[in-house]
Design an enzyme around this catalytic site. Structure first.
Site, PDB file in Angstrom:
ATOM      1  N   TYR A   1       0.841  -1.199   0.000  1.00 57.88           N
ATOM      2  CA  TYR A   1       0.000   0.000   0.000  1.00 57.88           C
ATOM      3  C   TYR A   1       0.873   1.245   0.000  1.00 57.88           C
ATOM      4  O   TYR A   1       0.643   2.200  -0.729  1.00 57.88           O
ATOM      5  CB  TYR A   1      -0.914  -0.015   1.228  1.00 57.88           C
TER       6      TYR A   1
ATOM      7  N   PHE B   1      -9.489  20.634 -24.687  1.00 56.33           N
ATOM      8  CA  PHE B   1      -9.946  19.249 -24.784  1.00 56.33           C
ATOM      9  C   PHE B   1     -11.215  19.154 -23.941  1.00 56.33           C
ATOM     10  O   PHE B   1     -11.383  19.915 -22.986  1.00 56.33           O
ATOM     11  CB  PHE B   1      -8.859  18.273 -24.313  1.00 56.33           C
ATOM     12  N   THR B   2     -12.116  18.224 -24.295  1.00 54.66           N
ATOM     13  CA  THR B   2     -13.443  18.164 -23.646  1.00 54.66           C
ATOM     14  C   THR B   2     -13.351  18.128 -22.117  1.00 54.66           C
ATOM     15  O   THR B   2     -13.898  18.991 -21.432  1.00 54.66           O
ATOM     16  CB  THR B   2     -14.216  16.921 -24.135  1.00 54.66           C
TER      17      THR B   2
ATOM     18  N   ASP C   1      -0.160  19.436 -21.338  1.00 52.58           N
ATOM     19  CA  ASP C   1      -0.926  18.190 -21.410  1.00 52.58           C
ATOM     20  C   ASP C   1      -0.175  17.298 -22.401  1.00 52.58           C
ATOM     21  O   ASP C   1      -0.199  17.533 -23.609  1.00 52.58           O
ATOM     22  CB  ASP C   1      -2.359  18.468 -21.891  1.00 52.58           C
TER      23      ASP C   1
ATOM     24  N   LYS D   1      -2.899   6.799 -23.037  1.00 54.49           N
ATOM     25  CA  LYS D   1      -2.327   7.107 -24.345  1.00 54.49           C
ATOM     26  C   LYS D   1      -0.808   7.078 -24.251  1.00 54.49           C
ATOM     27  O   LYS D   1      -0.181   6.215 -24.815  1.00 54.49           O
ATOM     28  CB  LYS D   1      -2.802   8.481 -24.813  1.00 54.49           C
TER      29      LYS D   1
ATOM     30  N   ARG E   1     -16.502  14.153 -33.543  1.00 54.90           N
ATOM     31  CA  ARG E   1     -15.803  15.266 -32.891  1.00 54.90           C
ATOM     32  C   ARG E   1     -16.292  16.535 -33.564  1.00 54.90           C
ATOM     33  O   ARG E   1     -15.696  17.034 -34.508  1.00 54.90           O
ATOM     34  CB  ARG E   1     -14.282  15.123 -33.013  1.00 54.90           C
TER      35      ARG E   1
ATOM     36  N   PHE F   1     -22.065  13.877 -25.459  1.00 58.15           N
ATOM     37  CA  PHE F   1     -21.649  12.910 -26.484  1.00 58.15           C
ATOM     38  C   PHE F   1     -21.362  11.535 -25.896  1.00 58.15           C
ATOM     39  O   PHE F   1     -21.420  10.543 -26.603  1.00 58.15           O
ATOM     40  CB  PHE F   1     -20.417  13.419 -27.249  1.00 58.15           C
TER      41      PHE F   1
HETATM   42  C1  LIG Z   1      -7.575  11.580 -23.528  1.00 53.34           C
HETATM   43  C2  LIG Z   1      -7.092  12.903 -23.208  1.00 53.34           C
HETATM   44  C3  LIG Z   1      -7.275  13.442 -21.921  1.00 53.34           C
HETATM   45  C4  LIG Z   1      -8.051  12.707 -20.848  1.00 53.34           C
HETATM   46  O1  LIG Z   1      -7.444  11.503 -20.502  1.00 53.34           O
HETATM   47  P1  LIG Z   1      -8.307  10.271 -19.942  1.00 53.34           P
HETATM   48  O2  LIG Z   1      -7.272   9.281 -19.529  1.00 53.34           O
HETATM   49  O3  LIG Z   1      -9.172   9.784 -21.053  1.00 53.34           O
HETATM   50  O4  LIG Z   1      -9.091  10.767 -18.787  1.00 53.34           O
HETATM   51  C5  LIG Z   1      -6.765  14.693 -21.689  1.00 53.34           C
HETATM   52  N1  LIG Z   1      -6.121  15.387 -22.637  1.00 53.34           N
HETATM   53  C6  LIG Z   1      -5.933  14.903 -23.878  1.00 53.34           C
HETATM   54  C7  LIG Z   1      -5.207  15.712 -24.885  1.00 53.34           C
HETATM   55  C8  LIG Z   1      -6.404  13.646 -24.211  1.00 53.34           C
HETATM   56  O5  LIG Z   1      -6.233  13.186 -25.455  1.00 53.34           O
END
Ligand SMILES: *Cc1c(COP(=O)(O)O)cnc(C)c1O
Length: 482
Positions: A80, A132-133, A223, A266, A389, A455
């Site tokens: 932990y 980004f969303t 980011d 990613k 998108r 969406f």
């Molecule tokens: C996917 C993504 C996020 C959010 O990440 P999640 O792991 O899906 O929560 C943030 N910024 C960018 C540019 C992304 O492509």
């Protein structure tokens, strides 16, 4: 793989990996596909995977892992507190980004929650190259507003500009001047700018943004979720960086930023998230939120197996043969479609091939969601699942009116190392057929509409019986073929 030339002169992406484990796919027939998209409320997010042939919805958490990543998962240490797995990941982040302080989170948006809670307050402004969303939603939830400063080239669908993700320095300066530096919570740069087609920024541009931040004492947040593609584009498109290694480019980029966060769904080809910084003061503000929302500081909501996979995945991201696979497959798909007259975003970016729905179905008005309608149509005729998108990905204004998005794109994500070139060719073939028959596609209208991030779970219906007509035409042209 950039060095392999073909005798035929053709440009074919060549995989620098072999397949060790495979998973069986199914292609349901077109009657079932029509039924499935109807059950899913014409929202590709709501399709069940068993009804999907090629899943091009996203590259999030679905990239193929390497043998080394799988092997690393076996040595995960589950304590932990004080886990060795944590130390290995922390050390890898130090090595790659040169940042000493690291906080784990369960995915990218969780990092955004923590950063926004720590740095955004009511009335704050966050200038960025593009939103980004999930990022914008977190900033808004904390009372802040996003202001975009993307270069005009970034919003041109077809272009030869190699860095459409660049920030316009003039626009950034005006935003700072308009609101005053005290109102600016931080400046955010997004690598591989997601919503405008996975478009990169240059190292040069990030240096200029840094200079502006220095002048006004502003914090610069990167980011880095789509950094792998952006690194590949810097290495191959930016003259000054051609002789630099991917590692050197990464260290140089990181040295310009105060905070870096990423979705490891990613970057790192696993599942998780991370925030890192050298700024002790910001670190302390963010640190107290991690046990509250994510989990203890040595795992932050991630499984230790995934953390081991991220450590190896980050290391593999420093290999040009690894990070070139996505962009090269995407370029192949975009170029083939382009040759056949299908409107796509150019130059091809990272993340996926982006079809320009505004032009593909230019007879559908934006309030009938052209990109959403195209996503539903493509699924029906191919079993390929893409993602809308466009305007559906925006939320309505407080007065109930629509926010029409700058672009209406159908995104066909290319999860790394997942598809073969024949599968990509199948997708191209069906898209070209659909383009020939595009007049049959019509719009969609909401039947169930959530207020935030509609969406993800909104449900829609076609404005007429156009989907039945599309199926009839497909059956006339393809006979009993799937
Ligand atoms: C996917 C993504 C996020 C959010 O990440 P999640 O792991 O899906 O929560 C943030 N910024 C960018 C540019 C992304 O492509």
């Amino acid at each position: 793989m950039a060095t392999v030339k073909f005798f035929s002169g053709e440009q074919i992406p060549l995989e620098m990996h072999k397949v060790c484990i495979v998973q069986k796919l199914q292609l349901p027939n077109i009657e079932r596909r029509l039924e499935a998209i109807t059950e899913a409320g014409n929202n590709t997010f709501l399709l069940n995977n068993r009804d999907v042939f090629l899943d091009m919805l996203t590259d999030s958490g679905v990239n193929a892992m390497s043998d080394r990543q799988q092997a690393a998962m076996l040595i995960a240490n589950d304590s932990y507190a004080g886990s060795e797995t944590f130390t290995r990941l922390e050390n890898k982040i130090k090595e790659i980004f040169g940042m000493e302080l690291f906080l784990p989170a369960h995915q990218g948006r969780a990092c955004e929650n923590i950063i926004s809670q720590a740095l955004v307050s009511p009335g704050s402004i966050v200038p960025m190259n593009y939103h980004f969303t999930t990022t914008r939603s977190h900033i808004n939830l904390n009372g802040g507003q996003v202001e975009e400063a993307i270069t005009d080239a970034g919003l041109e669908i077809t272009s030869t500009n190699p860095f459409k993700g660049n920030m316009d320095i003039g626009k950034l300066n005006s935003i700072i001047e308009k609101h005053g530096p005290d109102k600016i919570a931080f400046v955010r740069m997004e690598a591989g700018t997601n919503l405008i087609g996975g478009q990169p920024f240059s190292l040069e541009n990030l240096s200029e943004v840094r200079r502006v931040c220095n002048k006004h004492g502003l914090t610069l947040v990167l980011d880095a979720s789509l950094l792998a593609d952006n690194l590949y584009f810097i290495k191959t498109r930016e003259e000054k960086c051609k002789s630099m290694s991917i590692r050197d480019i990464t260290l140089k980029l990181a040295s310009l930023c105060d905070v870096i966060y990423f979705s490891a769904r990613k970057l790192g080809c696993a599942r998780g998230g991370a925030i890192c910084t050298n700024n002790q003061e910001i670190f302390v503000k963010m640190r107290e939120l991690v046990p509250l929302y994510e989990g203890f500081l040595t795992y932050g909501g991630m499984s230790v197996k995934e953390m081991e996979a991220i450590t190896v995945g980050l290391d593999e991201t420093m290999d040009e043969d690894v990070i070139s696979q996505g962009p090269q497959f995407i370029a192949f798909m975009a170029n083939e479609l382009n040759k056949k007259g299908v409107p796509v975003v150019t130059p091809p970016g990272g993340l996926g091939c982006h079809v320009n729905a505004m032009k593909f179905v230019d007879h559908i008005p934006q309030n009938e969601y052209p990109a959403g309608a195209l996503a539903a149509a493509l699924y029906i005729v191919s079993g390929v699942r893409g993602m809308e998108r466009g305007t559906m990905s925006e939320d309505r204004n407080p007065d109930g009116s629509e926010t029409f998005s700058d672009m209406e794109l159908l995104r066909l994500a290319m999860p790394r190392r997942v598809f073969t070139l024949s599968q990509v060719k199948y997708a191209i073939d069906r898209i070209v057929w659909l383009h020939e028959n595009r007049h049959l596609i019509q719009g969609l209208t909401f039947v169930e509409e959530p207020k935030i991030l509609r969406f993800f779970f909104g449900k829609l219906k076609p404005v007429s019986n156009w989907q039945e007509e599309l199926v009839k035409k497909f059956q006339a042209d393809f006979g009993d073929s799937l």
